[in-house]
Design an enzyme around this catalytic site. Structure first.
Site: not given
Ligand code: PLA
Length: 469
Positions: A197, A278, A314
């Protein structure tokens, strides 16, 4: 070049001095002294409003000739959240937002879970107040979140070996844990999967925690590079942190098998590394909260000390409530108490204490057997919708693509994303020609796709894959 130097007792006289100098077109630079503050304004063309405050509390609005922020460069749009901004600006009726991982209904509308509405009604009926929470967050939430993650009867909970602090969703919890690592393990580095991510790197960079990557994705097999992963974890200095996605790896959708998790745990133990999970998708990958936490529980059952960041964005659809937690599983209750005290110490100057609304929702849903079981059904339904869209996309791709390409990797991936294998140019074509918004690493969020749009998406993917290099 004229230069004006003056000192004044009141904001009013200063403002009018500048205004007069500006009007006369004579002010090029002005040095002034208000109480103990010195400000220097340089250059011509006085046209910007500047607010200055002196230590005596006098606020002045003055015109200055050039911004003090000349040296601030424009930041690039965020690779994920920036996609939503671009999507909003597109007026094409066929447009699809498959960028950010946010669940949509079959009608592509945002979804508020019924259990969330019920929990909110309960909160209104009770007339819950808006007092500050303690630094570590809502006690009922912290209990519920650790139990959900580890299983209510996990011995580490009874032994009080878990330091849980409510965080600002997954991101804030990761960031708090990163600050802890920076403070207490300044020589350690964090190993992160390649790819991961995108925000993981930002989080550790901003916390000044060094990181390096371990191999994870093998483009040849469109699967896990397990040997590469194991050898990179082995090669890292003893005592490194290893960031692992608890389930539904983002962006690849490829998780280790349970046998592979055992081997990963063996190597991490041998190397005296510290696992850092995570968990942003518990319940969203398989539809089962327990199954999706099995990786974390395996490491805990081996008696390892570890970090876990959790998110309810989510699985409860609480994206904007910013609710999550950081859990540190320690080898003694004494260590857990000390770790928790230091997490609180880090949180206090950062954001003081966390927001209450999402914490109450989680505590109410998990704490009420009827709501809890309703939540599980809703989660299964959401996970099921994503799975059915995944299947339909695969079928459409297989039927329409006459080249014989094997698209079955899409079915093997898990969670809300599919890693299509499209490169940046092909992803650009998806957006520019087909109005399909996605991240440039080829990731699409299936949670933003409906069954009725699968055929259109398959056409876009086939065109981009075969006609763009
Ligand atoms: N960790 C991972 C692996 C994630 O994919 C995301 C969110 C988070 C943490 C953090 O989410 P939160 O702070 O809302 O709890 N990833 C998303 C959104 C869904 C983003 O990038 O913020 C994504 O589209 O990858």
């Amino acid at each position: 070049m004229a230069s004006a130097m003056f000192s004044m007792a009141s904001a009013k006289s200063f403002t009018s001095s500048v205004a007069r100098a500006n009007y006369q077109g004579k002010l090029c630079s002005a040095n002034f002294d208000v109480s103990s503050i010195n400000h220097t304004f340089k250059k011509k063309n006085v046209n910007t409003l500047y607010r200055a405050q002196n230590s005596g509390g006098v606020t002045m609005t003055v015109a200055v000739n050039v911004s003090r922020f000349e040296g601030v460069t424009m930041a690039p749009p965020d690779p994920i959240l920036g996609v939503s901004e671009a999507f909003k600006a597109d007026t094409n009726s066929m447009k699809l937002n498959l960028g950010v991982g946010a669940y949509r209904t079959e009608e592509l509308q945002p979804y508020v879970l019924n259990v969330v509405k019920k929990a909110e009604n309960l909160m209104l009926e009770r007339g819950d107040n808006k007092e500050y929470l303690p630094i570590e967050g809502l006690a009922a939430f912290n209990r519920a979140t650790a139990e959900l993650l580890l299983g209510a009867d996990n011995p580490v909970i009874k032994q009080e070996r878990v330091a849980t602090v409510q965080g600002l969703s997954g991101t804030g919890s990761l960031r708090l844990a990163a600050a802890f690592i920076q403070r207490y393990f300044p020589d350690a580095k964090v190993l992160i999967s390649s790819p991961t991510w995108g925000n993981h790197k930002n989080i550790f960079n901003d916390a000044r925690v060094p990181w390096s990557e371990y191999r994870y994705y093998d483009p040849k097999t469109v699967g896990l590079d397990f040997d590469g992963m194991i050898s990179d974890i082995k090669a890292a200095p003893n005592g490194s942190f290893v960031l692992l996605h608890g389930c539904a790896h983002n962006p690849t959708g490829i998780d280790p098998t349970s046998e592979q998790w055992e081997i990963i745990a063996d190597v991490i133990q041998e190397k005296n590394h510290i696992p850092f999970f995570d968990v942003a998708y518990q319940g969203f990958a398989s539809g089962s909260l327990d199954e999706d936490a099995s990786s974390v529980r395996l490491f805990v059952s081996r008696g390892m000390e570890l970090f876990v960041a959790q998110s309810y964005s989510k699985n409860l659809g609480l994206y904007a409530e910013r609710i999550g937690a950081v859990n540190v599983i320690c080898s003694s209750s004494d260590a857990a108490a000390r770790v928790k005290s230091q997490l609180k110490r880090l949180a206090r100057p950062m954001y003081s204490n966390p927001p209450v609304h999402g914490a109450r929702i989680v505590a109410n849903v998990v704490g009420d057997p009827a709501l809890f079981s309703e939540w599980k059904s809703e989660m299964e339904f959401m996970a099921g919708r994503i799975k059915s869209v995944r299947k339909r996309l695969f079928e459409n791709l297989s039927q329409k693509d006459k080249s014989g390409k094997d698209w079955s990797f899409i079915l093997k991936q898990i969670g809300m994303f599919s890693f299509t294998g499209l490169n940046k140019a092909q992803s650009d074509n998806m957006t520019n020609k087909w109005h399909v918004y996605m991240t440039k690493d080829g990731r699409i969020s299936l949670a933003g796709l409906s069954l009725s749009k699968c055929e259109y998406l398959a056409d876009a993917i086939i065109d981009s894959y075969h006609n763009v290099n």
